[in-house]
Design an enzyme around this catalytic site. Structure first.
Site, short mmCIF file in Angstrom:
data_model
loop_
_atom_site.label_atom_id
_atom_site.label_comp_id
_atom_site.label_asym_id
_atom_site.label_seq_id
_atom_site.Cartn_x
_atom_site.Cartn_y
_atom_site.Cartn_z
N THR A 43 0.50 -1.40 0.10
CA THR A 43 0.30 -0.06 0.07
C THR A 43 0.61 1.09 0.08
OG1 THR A 43 0.18 -0.53 2.61
CG2 THR A 43 -2.37 -1.21 1.44
N ASP A 44 2.45 1.02 0.48
CA ASP A 44 3.13 2.31 0.37
C ASP A 44 3.37 3.35 -0.45
OD1 ASP A 44 5.27 -0.25 0.13
OD2 ASP A 44 5.91 0.86 1.77
N GLY A 129 16.61 -11.66 3.72
CA GLY A 129 15.22 -12.11 2.62
C GLY A 129 14.67 -12.64 3.16
N SER A 133 13.33 -6.62 6.22
CA SER A 133 14.30 -4.83 6.40
C SER A 133 15.61 -4.63 6.41
CB SER A 133 12.81 -3.60 6.57
OG SER A 133 12.55 -4.10 4.93
N GLU A 167 18.13 2.81 -2.37
CA GLU A 167 17.50 1.80 -2.80
C GLU A 167 16.51 1.90 -4.28
OE1 GLU A 167 15.91 -0.31 0.01
OE2 GLU A 167 15.79 -1.90 -1.33
N ASP A 179 9.51 0.77 5.25
CA ASP A 179 10.37 0.58 5.75
C ASP A 179 11.27 1.50 6.58
OD1 ASP A 179 9.43 -2.13 4.86
OD2 ASP A 179 10.05 -2.56 3.22
N TYR A 229 8.58 -7.00 -7.82
CA TYR A 229 8.14 -6.26 -6.99
C TYR A 229 7.70 -5.40 -7.47
CZ TYR A 229 8.02 -2.89 -3.17
OH TYR A 229 8.06 -1.52 -2.32
C1 GLA Z 1 9.20 -4.05 1.07
C2 GLA Z 1 9.50 -2.75 0.05
C3 GLA Z 1 8.40 -1.63 1.08
C4 GLA Z 1 6.52 -1.94 0.62
C5 GLA Z 1 6.83 -3.44 1.15
C6 GLA Z 1 5.60 -4.25 0.72
O1 GLA Z 1 9.16 -4.23 2.03
O2 GLA Z 1 11.05 -1.75 0.80
O3 GLA Z 1 8.37 -0.41 0.46
O4 GLA Z 1 6.55 -1.41 -0.16
O5 GLA Z 1 8.29 -3.84 0.86
O6 GLA Z 1 4.08 -3.43 2.30
#
Ligand code: GLA
Length: 392
Positions: A43-44, A129, A133, A167, A179, A229
């Site tokens: 959602t971010d 992994g 984070s 990132e 994160d 992703y």
């Molecule tokens: C990773 C990304 C975040 C977020 C999550 C999923 O951790 O770094 O920004 O999008 O995936 O919620």
């Protein structure tokens, strides 16, 4: 049953001792945590809502100036060292971990901060992994440590943005802000309800009656950089572009209602519809979950975790069979109120909300089911919620 215990003092000593052994001086020490996310994944970057918290596992970084125009960067865990010449342009290189630090250095430089030579050693206790984070923790430790070392106090907001951009530009993952925000802004025993559009946030005490959060690690190591992703992000953008034909004012899925999505359904593929539907539903779950958290309603909170997982697995397609099995098994166990995959997906951990009374039994049942299905041990981590990035 092996529950991994964390010894953060030991990590600090290990990193500092290695720095002193190599560089013969006393370093400045920085720590930045990893994070869990109670609910609200993917959602971010759609400018919606998330509910993360910083954990008592992270990256510890030792650093000191060296009076030259070169930097030595050392990863204790990988046993690798690289050297950076500050007279040259900073670019991504083939050493994965180094890119997080190089990206931060470039970010500081592009904001006008002049870099002078320093040496750095870091180590961590976040399984790589695992969806906790470790990369954001490294970026946040680097941005806090290097800016302070150069005598510059930058705002939390700037630190978060520099870390996120590192990132994007140096690791190639077009992540959202969750994160890095959690790693910088975390607070002991509190979750952060963050609006990723306005960046307004609220701390919510994690006081779910008689419950604790436990992580089960599939040890399926995801690589967010491997493009799935970024693909999800692109699919959401495709969805919003279609919705914009009828509703040009909507800048992101955050501004889209169920009715708007339904009215655009016939113009999009099933896949794009499902991705958008998930994001709308997940946003609404985060809002409700925050309210349950405020009222300490564990069971209701847990139910939302189960539906979040269902959506991530079926609609958003970012789960895997190991994660699905752990959640399915969790559903069968009474003391487990909720469970879900967490983070980017394709592996990593499930987050389990477990009543204290049946905790040990439930964990050991999950473990047995996992071993039966996959013939190997899952990781089991008990975590505490901690403060964000800091000098230690
Ligand atoms: C990773 C990304 C975040 C977020 C999550 C999923 O951790 O770094 O920004 O999008 O995936 O919620």
């Amino acid at each position: 049953m092996e529950v991994m215990q964390i010894d953060s003092k030991n990590l600090k000593n290990k990193v500092r001792d290695e720095f002193k052994r190599r560089f013969k001086k006393e370093p400045m020490m920085v720590h930045a945590p990893g994070r869990i996310n109670l609910i609200g994944d993917h959602t971010d970057y759609n400018l919606g809502f998330v509910l993360p918290a910083a954990i008592d596992r992270g990256i510890t970084l030792a650093l000191a100036n060296n009076g030259s125009d070169c930097c030595s960067l050392v990863s204790l865990d990988m046993g690798e060292e690289i050297s950076v010449n500050l007279n040259e342009e900073l670019r991504p290189i083939n050493t994965g971990w180094a890119n997080y630090i190089l990206g931060v250095m470039q970010g500081l430089r592009s904001r006008g901060l002049e870099l002078i030579g320093f040496d750095a050693v870091f180590g961590g206790d976040i399984p790589i992994g695992s969806g906790l984070s470790s990369s954001a923790a490294l970026e946040c430790a680097a941005v806090l440590g290097i800016s302070r070392l150069m005598g510059n106090e930058i705002s939390n907001r700037d630190m978060i943005h520099i870390a996120q951009k590192a990132e994007h530009d140096f690791a190639g993952v077009k992540c959202g802000i969750m994160d890095q925000f959690a790693s910088v802004m975390g607070k002991s025993n509190q979750a952060i309800r963050l609006d990723c559009k306005s960046l307004q946030y609220e701390y919510l005490p994690i006081e779910l009656e008689d419950c604790s959060f436990v992580l089960l690690d599939t040890k399926v190591s995801h690589s967010l950089g491997d493009s799935e992703y970024n693909k999800r992000r692109a699919e959401c953008m495709e969805g919003i572009a279609i919705i914009n034909r009828k509703y040009p004012q909507a800048e992101s899925l955050r501004e889209v209602s169920m009715e708007m999505l339904d009215n655009s359904k016939s113009e999009m593929s099933d896949k794009i519809f499902q991705r958008c539907l998930f994001v709308l539903e997940e946003n609404s779950r985060v809002i409700r979950a925050g309210n349950y958290l405020k009222s300490g309603l564990s069971k209701e909170f847990g139910q939302l975790m189960f539906s979040s997982h269902e959506g991530l697995s079926r609609l958003y397609d970012v789960s895997c069979q190991e994660l699905d099995l752990l959640v399915e098994e969790a559903k069968k166990l009474d003391p487990i109120y909720g469970a879900r995959m967490m983070g980017g997906g394709f592996g990593g951990c499930t987050l389990n909300l477990i009543a204290r009374r049946g905790k040990e039994d439930s964990i050991s049942q999950l473990r047995s089911s996992f071993i039966k299905a996959f013939g190997r041990e899952p990781g089991i981590y008990e975590i505490n919620i901690e403060d964000g990035a800091r000098i230690i």
